[in-house]
Design a protein around this motif. Sequence first.
Motif, short mmCIF file in Angstrom:
data_model
loop_
_atom_site.label_atom_id
_atom_site.label_comp_id
_atom_site.label_asym_id
_atom_site.label_seq_id
_atom_site.Cartn_x
_atom_site.Cartn_y
_atom_site.Cartn_z
N ALA A 175 0.87 -1.18 0.00
CA ALA A 175 0.00 0.00 0.00
C ALA A 175 0.91 1.23 0.00
CB ALA A 175 -0.90 -0.01 1.22
N ARG A 176 0.61 2.20 -0.88
CA ARG A 176 1.51 3.35 -1.05
C ARG A 176 0.70 4.64 -1.06
NH1 ARG A 176 6.64 4.04 -3.58
NH2 ARG A 176 6.95 6.15 -4.45
N THR A 177 1.17 5.64 -0.31
CA THR A 177 0.52 6.96 -0.29
C THR A 177 1.06 7.81 -1.44
OG1 THR A 177 2.16 8.08 1.10
CG2 THR A 177 0.45 6.79 2.22
N THR A 178 0.41 8.94 -1.68
CA THR A 178 0.87 9.86 -2.71
C THR A 178 2.20 10.51 -2.35
OG1 THR A 178 -0.48 11.59 -1.68
CG2 THR A 178 -1.46 10.40 -3.52
N THR A 179 2.57 10.46 -1.08
CA THR A 179 3.86 11.01 -0.66
C THR A 179 4.97 9.97 -0.69
OG1 THR A 179 3.24 10.61 1.65
CG2 THR A 179 2.83 12.81 0.77
#
Length: 610
Positions: free
Chosen positions: A221-225
């Motif tokens: 899972a990866r955030t936009t940051t």
Amino acid sequence: MLTRRHHSGIRLTSLILVIALGCGGDPVGPSVGPPATISFVGGSTQTGTVGVATPTPPAAKVTDASGTGVAGVQVVFDVLAGGGTISGDSAITNAQGIATVGSWQLGPALGVQTLRVQAVGKPLLATLNVAATAGPPASIQVVEGASGLSAIVSQPVLTTPVVRIRDMFGNPIANATVSWTVLSGGGAIVGPSTTTTDASGRTTVQGWVLGSTAGSNSLQARTTTGITAVITATSIGIPAGMAPASSTSQVGVSSFLVERTARVRVFDTQNQPVAGVPVVFTLTSPPGTGAIAGAHATTDASGIASLGDWRIGATGISTVRAEVVGVPSQAVTFEATGTPRGFTIDLRFLSIPPANIRDAFVEAALRWMEVITGDLPDRFVSLQAQSCVLDNAPAFSETVDDIVIFADFPSIDGPGNILGQANFCDVRPGSRLPSAGGMQFDIADALALELTGRFKDVAIHEMGHVLGLSKFNWGPLGLVTGLGGTDPFYTGTAGTAGWSTLNIPYAGQPVPVENEHGEGTRDSHWRESVLNTEIMTGFIEAEGIPMPLTRLTIGALQDAGYQVDLSKADVYVATLRGALLNFGPKERLGETIVPPGHVVDRDGKVRPLN
């Protein structure tokens, strides 16, 4: 000539003087009165981000009674709520009566933050509220599915991974975008690969199907940051078979829990247990013939998967089917038949305990249902959430047949110290027979006691308090003399008669009630120094020592108004006391009988209800 020039000069001078006086007597613009009000006029409708200065520095205006700005007034700004900081906190109003703070950096908390301005030396102040929103993503945490995920090859995991996004201050971020990617194992994401967080900062994929080869799988899972979290799962080869690990046919009590919840064992071709296999339990009987909870389970190291809970219906046969997820050919069916009882304890678990703990607790309730035989008058009970002994008890509005008991098994403080808390929270008017109550056990203590075969006795003991065996019922019913004194004693007729059957050599006033060992023990138990192993003393015996439920305790229930069966009493051996020294020390029950009007939280702390 001289005379004429003199008069002319006088007239010219007079004219100049008149003109000068005329200009001074008619001032330009209205006069300004003293400061009368102060209010924010700049930056009053903005939102901001936690830890960041507001886009517009707030400005305040001082006016007189007519609304004209007053110049030269000193004002000071300060943060009233939110924990932020300001620069330029002191300013002088300009010609328009306006003063501006240097900057306002919002504090770390979400929601309303407040700035105040005051006129120095004058009773004038105003406040400005700004809604602070979360900052950019700074962390990602796996909150569901962080460990122990597994599935049969090419099947979805039963627990879908859930992540939570927070900013640098730990605030949950709503509407944050998360991208999901399968890193290894060859599985696939079900549904969109990009999701958005909810108000609590959480989001999940619709599903995660593991790869077709047994082994490790991983999902990112990866955030936009650019912050990532990796979830791992194990894909398991199709097991050779599944068999029941508990009776497939039981006879129980109508509208009550089965004595032993359903269990299955999953094994390989060598009949060795297979751990991590997802098993789903399904209620297959007609509506109204039963209910289950905790339907999704995973096999443990012994290959055992257990149904969380199973209640028999009021009529008919309740049936449950257990099936390995993705392998419908491997299934086991269980059935339970209920018979009516006059008195039924309606157990409601607020958290599903391990199967053995659950079964011991149910057996404890069945023991009291064996002793108490008469149906109680129905009572409509309406309770607010968090008000019935346990502060996580749900709101409750329904007609109770006999008694409802909420049970919870939180992690409190590990083995030792706080064991449990219990009491009733609602009684029938007049008779004071309880209609609702709650019980809490530290799961670490419960597991340790279950390993030595003693948890059932402790559960019986605590349930006795919920049924009314304590000073909180004995006192109002006038069944104990000397509460709080050096020699309290029980005076109820049936209980005293039961005492006489125990043949205990005691020269004092019967029946002796506990007079020491602290608030949670004294006045609500039989005296340990006299009654020793009886189940309603404040101590638990060493492993292997029976704790009899005697005619004394059953008689005390009769004195309280219950219909009982005295023949169900256990035998009490008065001469056993000396022999107990060979079995090791007993332990004082670390319990609290929660006072009326109080609740206990999941950390074991008792506090007033309001």
